[in-house]
Every structure is written in C-alpha cells, then in structure tokens.
Design a protein around this motif. Structure first.
Motif, PDB file in Angstrom:
ATOM      1  N   MET A   1       0.847  -1.163   0.000  1.00 19.12           N
ATOM      2  CA  MET A   1       0.000   0.000   0.000  1.00 19.12           C
ATOM      3  C   MET A   1       0.898   1.233   0.000  1.00 19.12           C
ATOM      4  O   MET A   1       1.856   1.315   0.752  1.00 19.12           O
ATOM      5  N   ILE A   2       0.559   2.198  -0.833  1.00 18.12           N
ATOM      6  CA  ILE A   2       1.329   3.427  -0.912  1.00 18.12           C
ATOM      7  C   ILE A   2       0.550   4.520  -0.192  1.00 18.12           C
ATOM      8  O   ILE A   2      -0.617   4.773  -0.506  1.00 18.12           O
ATOM      9  N   ILE A   3       1.216   5.152   0.767  1.00 19.69           N
ATOM     10  CA  ILE A   3       0.592   6.219   1.547  1.00 19.69           C
ATOM     11  C   ILE A   3       1.553   7.400   1.585  1.00 19.69           C
ATOM     12  O   ILE A   3       2.758   7.221   1.761  1.00 19.69           O
ATOM     13  N   ASP A   4       1.022   8.589   1.434  1.00 16.42           N
ATOM     14  CA  ASP A   4       1.817   9.809   1.451  1.00 16.42           C
ATOM     15  C   ASP A   4       2.638   9.885   2.735  1.00 16.42           C
ATOM     16  O   ASP A   4       2.100   9.787   3.835  1.00 16.42           O
ATOM     17  N   ARG A  17      -6.019   0.296   5.530  1.00 23.15           N
ATOM     18  CA  ARG A  17      -6.306  -0.967   4.826  1.00 23.15           C
ATOM     19  C   ARG A  17      -7.806  -1.125   4.599  1.00 23.15           C
ATOM     20  O   ARG A  17      -8.241  -1.555   3.523  1.00 23.15           O
ATOM     21  N   LYS A  18      -8.606  -0.794   5.613  1.00 27.11           N
ATOM     22  CA  LYS A  18     -10.058  -0.890   5.478  1.00 27.11           C
ATOM     23  C   LYS A  18     -10.547   0.004   4.345  1.00 27.11           C
ATOM     24  O   LYS A  18     -11.375  -0.402   3.525  1.00 27.11           O
ATOM     25  N   ILE A  19     -10.041   1.207   4.294  1.00 23.19           N
ATOM     26  CA  ILE A  19     -10.471   2.150   3.267  1.00 23.19           C
ATOM     27  C   ILE A  19     -10.019   1.682   1.889  1.00 23.19           C
ATOM     28  O   ILE A  19     -10.760   1.801   0.911  1.00 23.19           O
TER      29      ILE A  19
END
Length: 77
Positions: A1-4, A17-19
């Motif tokens: 997962m890529i997150i800022d 993860r849920k989103i």
C-alpha cells in the motif's frame, strides 16, 4: 500500500487498509457486488474510530457486522 509520507503517524494502518479494501469493493463491475452507500458510511465510520483509537486489530469485514458486504464478496473476508 502506498501512503503519502507526510501523513506519517496521523492514521491507523488498519484504517488505511479498510479504506483501501472499501475502495476496491466499490470498483466491482457488477453493481450487486458493490457495497451500498449505508455500508460505505458504516465502514468509513469504523475506520475513523480505528484511527482515533490507534487500534492495530485487523477486521477484514470492515467492522460492518451483519452487512452483506463480506457475504457477497468472499475476497473481502
């Protein structure tokens, strides 16, 4: 997962993860396999609660107890 990277420590990884799973389920070609708007709202509320609590528990059905979401789409379990 890529997150800022600028969002570091401002969210729960489990909420993210849920989103992400919710977004994926909303992209199903068959409308019957997509969550209802009520389910979307409940899932987002649960994700917000998880972030506020800082919970690390994984809830693969997004916390939508009794929802059709997990039952309709086995990959979400």
């Amino acid at each position: 997962m890529i997150i800022d990277a600028l969002l570091r420590d401002q969210y729960s990884i489990n909420a993210a993860r849920k989103i992400a799973k919710l977004a994926d389920s909303c992209l199903n070609k068959n409308a019957r396999d997509r969550p209802t708007m009520n389910q979307v709202v409940e899932i987002l509320k649960q994700a917000i609660q998880d972030s506020q609590k800082g919970t690390n528990s994984v809830n693969n059905n997004f916390g939508a107890s009794g929802s059709k979401l997990g039952k309709k789409n086995p990959k979400l379990r």
